[in-house]
Enzyme design. Structure first.
Site, PDB file in Angstrom:
ATOM      1  N   PHE A   1      -7.665   4.548   4.807  1.00 18.23           N
ATOM      2  CA  PHE A   1      -7.090   3.635   5.801  1.00 18.23           C
ATOM      3  C   PHE A   1      -8.157   2.773   6.471  1.00 18.23           C
ATOM      4  CE2 PHE A   1      -3.786   6.919   5.494  1.00 18.23           C
ATOM      5  CZ  PHE A   1      -2.668   6.124   5.304  1.00 18.23           C
TER       6      PHE A   1
ATOM      7  N   CYS B   1      -6.675   0.686   9.629  1.00 21.91           N
ATOM      8  CA  CYS B   1      -5.256   0.358   9.471  1.00 21.91           C
ATOM      9  C   CYS B   1      -4.462   0.641  10.741  1.00 21.91           C
ATOM     10  CB  CYS B   1      -4.690   1.184   8.321  1.00 21.91           C
ATOM     11  SG  CYS B   1      -2.966   0.843   8.026  1.00 21.91           S
TER      12      CYS B   1
ATOM     13  N   THR C   1       0.825  -1.208   0.000  1.00 20.53           N
ATOM     14  CA  THR C   1       0.000   0.000   0.000  1.00 20.53           C
ATOM     15  C   THR C   1       0.861   1.260   0.000  1.00 20.53           C
ATOM     16  OG1 THR C   1      -0.100  -0.488   2.336  1.00 20.53           O
ATOM     17  CG2 THR C   1      -2.120  -0.808   1.090  1.00 20.53           C
TER      18      THR C   1
HETATM   19  C1  HEM Z   1      -5.685  -2.510   7.639  1.00 23.37           C
HETATM   20  C2  HEM Z   1      -4.829   0.752   4.156  1.00 23.37           C
HETATM   21  C3  HEM Z   1      -0.132   0.883   5.438  1.00 23.37           C
HETATM   22  C4  HEM Z   1      -0.899  -2.822   8.437  1.00 23.37           C
HETATM   23  C5  HEM Z   1      -5.846  -1.616   6.614  1.00 23.37           C
HETATM   24  C6  HEM Z   1      -7.110  -1.282   6.010  1.00 23.37           C
HETATM   25  C7  HEM Z   1      -6.875  -0.394   5.037  1.00 23.37           C
HETATM   26  C8  HEM Z   1      -5.457  -0.131   5.016  1.00 23.37           C
HETATM   27  C9  HEM Z   1      -7.900   0.230   4.099  1.00 23.37           C
HETATM   28  C10 HEM Z   1      -8.482  -1.860   6.404  1.00 23.37           C
HETATM   29  C11 HEM Z   1      -8.745  -3.106   5.611  1.00 23.37           C
HETATM   30  C12 HEM Z   1     -10.120  -3.699   5.837  1.00 23.37           C
HETATM   31  O1  HEM Z   1     -11.031  -3.026   6.342  1.00 23.37           O
HETATM   32  O2  HEM Z   1     -10.294  -4.856   5.441  1.00 23.37           O
HETATM   33  C13 HEM Z   1      -3.482   1.072   4.223  1.00 23.37           C
HETATM   34  C14 HEM Z   1      -2.839   2.084   3.397  1.00 23.37           C
HETATM   35  C15 HEM Z   1      -1.521   2.124   3.767  1.00 23.37           C
HETATM   36  C16 HEM Z   1      -1.332   1.133   4.806  1.00 23.37           C
HETATM   37  C17 HEM Z   1      -3.544   2.913   2.336  1.00 23.37           C
HETATM   38  C18 HEM Z   1      -0.393   2.971   3.254  1.00 23.37           C
HETATM   39  C19 HEM Z   1      -0.520   4.020   2.492  1.00 23.37           C
HETATM   40  C20 HEM Z   1       0.066  -0.081   6.392  1.00 23.37           C
HETATM   41  C21 HEM Z   1       1.311  -0.329   7.058  1.00 23.37           C
HETATM   42  C22 HEM Z   1       1.109  -1.376   7.903  1.00 23.37           C
HETATM   43  C23 HEM Z   1      -0.280  -1.780   7.769  1.00 23.37           C
HETATM   44  C24 HEM Z   1       2.616   0.439   6.855  1.00 23.37           C
HETATM   45  C25 HEM Z   1       2.173  -1.931   8.807  1.00 23.37           C
HETATM   46  C26 HEM Z   1       2.216  -3.098   9.302  1.00 23.37           C
HETATM   47  C27 HEM Z   1      -2.256  -3.060   8.464  1.00 23.37           C
HETATM   48  C28 HEM Z   1      -2.883  -4.085   9.287  1.00 23.37           C
HETATM   49  C29 HEM Z   1      -4.258  -3.980   9.077  1.00 23.37           C
HETATM   50  C30 HEM Z   1      -4.454  -2.909   8.114  1.00 23.37           C
HETATM   51  C31 HEM Z   1      -2.147  -5.065  10.203  1.00 23.37           C
HETATM   52  C32 HEM Z   1      -5.362  -4.813   9.750  1.00 23.37           C
HETATM   53  C33 HEM Z   1      -5.767  -4.122  11.046  1.00 23.37           C
HETATM   54  C34 HEM Z   1      -6.876  -4.854  11.799  1.00 23.37           C
HETATM   55  O3  HEM Z   1      -7.797  -5.361  11.170  1.00 23.37           O
HETATM   56  O4  HEM Z   1      -6.807  -4.860  13.026  1.00 23.37           O
HETATM   57  N1  HEM Z   1      -4.851  -0.888   5.991  1.00 23.37           N
HETATM   58  N2  HEM Z   1      -2.539   0.520   5.038  1.00 23.37           N
HETATM   59  N3  HEM Z   1      -0.879  -0.961   6.845  1.00 23.37           N
HETATM   60  N4  HEM Z   1      -3.226  -2.371   7.778  1.00 23.37           N
HETATM   61 FE1  HEM Z   1      -2.886  -0.878   6.491  1.00 23.37          FE
END
Ligand code: HEM
Length: 458
Positions: free
Chosen positions: A395, A402, A267
Site C-alpha cells: 500500500f 494508500c 488494485t
Molecule cells: C495510493 C495501493 C486500494 C486510493 C496508493 C499507493 C499504493 C496503493 C501502493 C501509493 C502510490 C505511490 O506511492 O505512488 C493500493 C492497493 C489497493 C488500493 C494495493 C487495493 C488492494 C485503493 C482504494 C482506494 C485507493 C480502494 C480508494 C479510493 C488511493 C489514493 C492514493 C493511493 C487516492 C494516493 C494517496 C496520496 O498520495 O495521498 N495505493 N491501493 N486505493 N490509493 Fe491505493
C-alpha cells in the site's frame, strides 16, 4: 568510495527503452533484477531511472527525511487527467494538502465500517450472477471483480450506481480508463515528436473527456439533488479544511472523484483475482480458509465484526499482496544528493527511483528461500507483526501511502469470505499458468473459473 550502478547495454538516443516489454514492463523489471541484483539503472530517452529491488535498499528509500514520492514517467502523463488529485499531485500542491486533510477521516476505519451494507449490496450482485450462471459457465473473475470493485467504490464514495452487472458490455468508463492508462505509459517511453505522427492524440483526449464528463455529471446531479449522507462526495462538497478554512474547488473535486474510481477499483479487483488464483493452486490453503469461514460464519452473512475474526483469510490476503502486489512499484526521489547501501551507490537529488515492491517482496533475506511459494503461514501467529520494518508495503509508504487501504481491506475480505462461503471454485483450465496483464496495476490474464453453489454448509 561509491561504485557505478549497473546498467544494461544501451542504444544511442533511446537508451534502454527496448529493454522493457511494451505490454508487461513488470516482466522485464523482474528479469533485470535477476540479472543485475539489488539495484540497476536504465536510461529512458535520456532520463535516468534507478530501480531498487532488495529489502535493504527499499527500506532506505522508505525514509521520508531523505526521499519523497516522485510523480514521473507514466504517472506524470496520468496528470493529463487527474492533475492535482490525490494520487498524482506533487507533494506540496496546495489543493492536494487540503484534499488530503479533508479526506483522511472520510477513509478512516470507522467511516469504512459504516459502508458495509453498501459493499454487501454490490457483493450480492456478483453472488446472484454466479448463481444464475450455474456451475458449467466459464466465468472471468478479473472482469466480474472489476465490475464489483468499480461499482463498490462508486456507490460508497459518491452514492452513484454504475450498475455494471446489468450490462454485457464492459463499462465505457473502465474501457476509457484502461486505454488512457496504457497510452499514458507508452507516452512516457515515446519521443514527443512521435505523438502526433502516431495519431493517438484524438482517442487519448476522447477518453479523458469521457471520464471528466462522468465526474462532472455526478457532481451536478448531487448539487441538484442533495442527499443527507456521509459519503466522500458530500465531504468534498461541504466540509472546510480545519487548517486553512478552505473548501475544495469544483475542479479538484472532479479530479478526486475520477482518482477514486481509478485508484479505488483496479488494485482491489486485481487483488481479488490473484487471491482466487493462488487459492485454486494451493488446495491446502483453500481447505484451511474455507474451514475458518465455515466455523466463524456458518451460513449467515458476514457482519463487520466478523471480518477481524478471520486470521487465516487475513493471512491469505497478506500473502496475495506479498507475492503479487497489484501496485508493483512506486516512484521516489532523493531530496538531496545521497548515497545508498552504506556509501556504495551515489544518487543525485531529483533522480527518479523506483521501489520495485514486486522484487523486494521476493527478497530471500526477509522471506526465506521459498519466496515464490504462496504460503499464508508466513503471516499467522504474530509473524506478520515481527517482520522487519517496511518489509511488506503493497500500500505504499508514509504520507503518500494508500488512503483507501481500510476500504480495500474491508471490501476484499467481505467478498472473499462471501464467495468462499457460497461457492466451490475450480479453474476452468487446470493447466493454466499465470500470465500478467499490466496497465497502471497488474492482474492475471486469461484466468477463468467455474463456480458451483455449495450445498455442504447449508
Ligand atoms: C495510493 C495501493 C486500494 C486510493 C496508493 C499507493 C499504493 C496503493 C501502493 C501509493 C502510490 C505511490 O506511492 O505512488 C493500493 C492497493 C489497493 C488500493 C494495493 C487495493 C488492494 C485503493 C482504494 C482506494 C485507493 C480502494 C480508494 C479510493 C488511493 C489514493 C492514493 C493511493 C487516492 C494516493 C494517496 C496520496 O498520495 O495521498 N495505493 N491501493 N486505493 N490509493 Fe491505493
Amino acid at each position: 568510495m561509491s561504485i557505478p550502478i549497473p546498467q544494461p547495454p544501451s542504444i544511442p538516443f533511446i537508451g534502454n527503452v527496448t529493454a522493457l516489454d511494451k505490454d508487461v514492463p513488470l516482466n522485464s523489471f523482474a528479469l533485470l533484477a535477476k540479472t543485475y541484483g539489488e539495484i540497476y539503472q536504465l536510461n529512458i530517452l535520456g532520463t535516468t531511472i534507478i530501480s531498487v529491488n532488495s529489502y535493504a535498499l527499499a527500506n532506505e528509500l522508505s525514509d521520508e527525511k531523505r526521499f519523497q514520492k516522485q510523480v514521473a514517467a507514466g504517472l506524470l502523463q496520468v496528470r493529463n487527467l487527474l492533475g492535482d488529485g490525490l494520487f498524482t499531485a506533487f507533494n506540496d500542491e496546495p489543493d492536494y494538502l487540503v484534499a488530503h486533510r479533508l479526506l483522511m477521516p472520510a477513509f478512516g476505519p470507522m467511516a469504512i465500517k459504516g459502508m458495509i451494507e453498501e459493499m454487501r449490496d454490490i457483493c450480492d450482485q456478483l453472488v446472484l450472477k454466479w448463481e444464475r450462471f450455474g456451475p458449467h459457465a466459464t466465468l472471468d473473475p478479473a472482469d466480474d471483480f472489476t465490475r464489483l470493485t468499480f461499482d463498490t467504490i462508486s456507490y460508497c464514495s459518491m452514492s452513484y450506481r454504475m450498475n455494471s452487472f446489468y450490462s454485457d458490455k464492459p463499462v465505457p468508463f473502465v474501457v476509457a480508463m484502461g486505454d488512457f492508462l496504457a497510452e499514458s505509459d507508452l507516452r512516457a517511453s515515446r519521443p514527443r515528436i512521435l505523438q502526433a505522427v502516431l495519431g493517438k492524440n484524438a482517442k487519448y483526449h476522447e477518453d479523458i473527456k469521457l471520464m471528466k464528463d462522468l465526474a462532472e455529471q455526478v457532481v451536478a446531479e448531487r448539487q441538484a439533488n442533495p442527499i443527507d449522507k456521509k459519503d466522500m462526495l458530500n465531504t468534498m462538497l461541504h466540509q472546510k479544511d480545519p487548517q486553512s478554512g478552505r473548501k475544495m474547488s469544483a475542479e479538484n473535486i472532479a479530479r478526486n472523484l475520477i482518482t477514486f474510481l481509478i485508484a479505488g477499483h483496479e488494485t482491489s479487483s486485481g487483488m481479488l483475482t490473484f487471491a482466487v488464483y493462488h487459492l485454486l493452486r494451493n488446495p491446502s490453503a483453500l481447505r484451511k480458509v474455507r474451514a475458518e469461514i465455515d466455523s466463524v460464519l456458518g451460513n449467515r452473512p458476514a457482519q463487520v465484526d466478523d471480518l477481524s475474526n478471520l486470521p487465516y483469510l487475513t493471512a491469505v490476503m497478506r500473502e496475495t499482496l506479498r507475492l503479487t502486489p497489484t501496485a508493483s512499484k512506486r516512484g521516489v526521489t532523493p531530496l538531496q544528493d545521497t548515497t545508498l547501501g552504506g556509501g556504495k551507490y551515489f544518487v543525485k537529488a531529483g533522480t527518479t527511483m523506483l521501489v520495485h515492491v514486486w522484487n523486494m517482496h521476493r527478497d530471500p533475506l526477509v522471506w526465506g528461500e521459498d519466496v515464490e511459494e504462496f504460503r499464508p503461514e508466513r503471516h499467522v501467529d504474530g509473524k506478520f507483526e515481527k517482520l522487519p520494518p517496511n518489509a511488506w508495503q503493497p500500500f505504499g509508504f508514509g504520507v503518500r501511502a494508500c488512503i483507501g487501504r481500510a476500504f480495500a481491506w474491508q471490501e476484499v475480505i467481505l467478498v472473499l469470505a462471501t464467495v468462499l462461503q457460497k461457492f466451490d471454485l475450480t479453474p476452468a483450465d487446470p493447466s493454466y499458468t499465470l500470465q500478467l496483464k499490466q496497465t497502471l496495476t497488474i492482474k492475471p490474464k486469461g484466468f477463468y473459473i467455474h463456480a458451483r453453489r455449495r450445498t455442504d454448509n447449508q
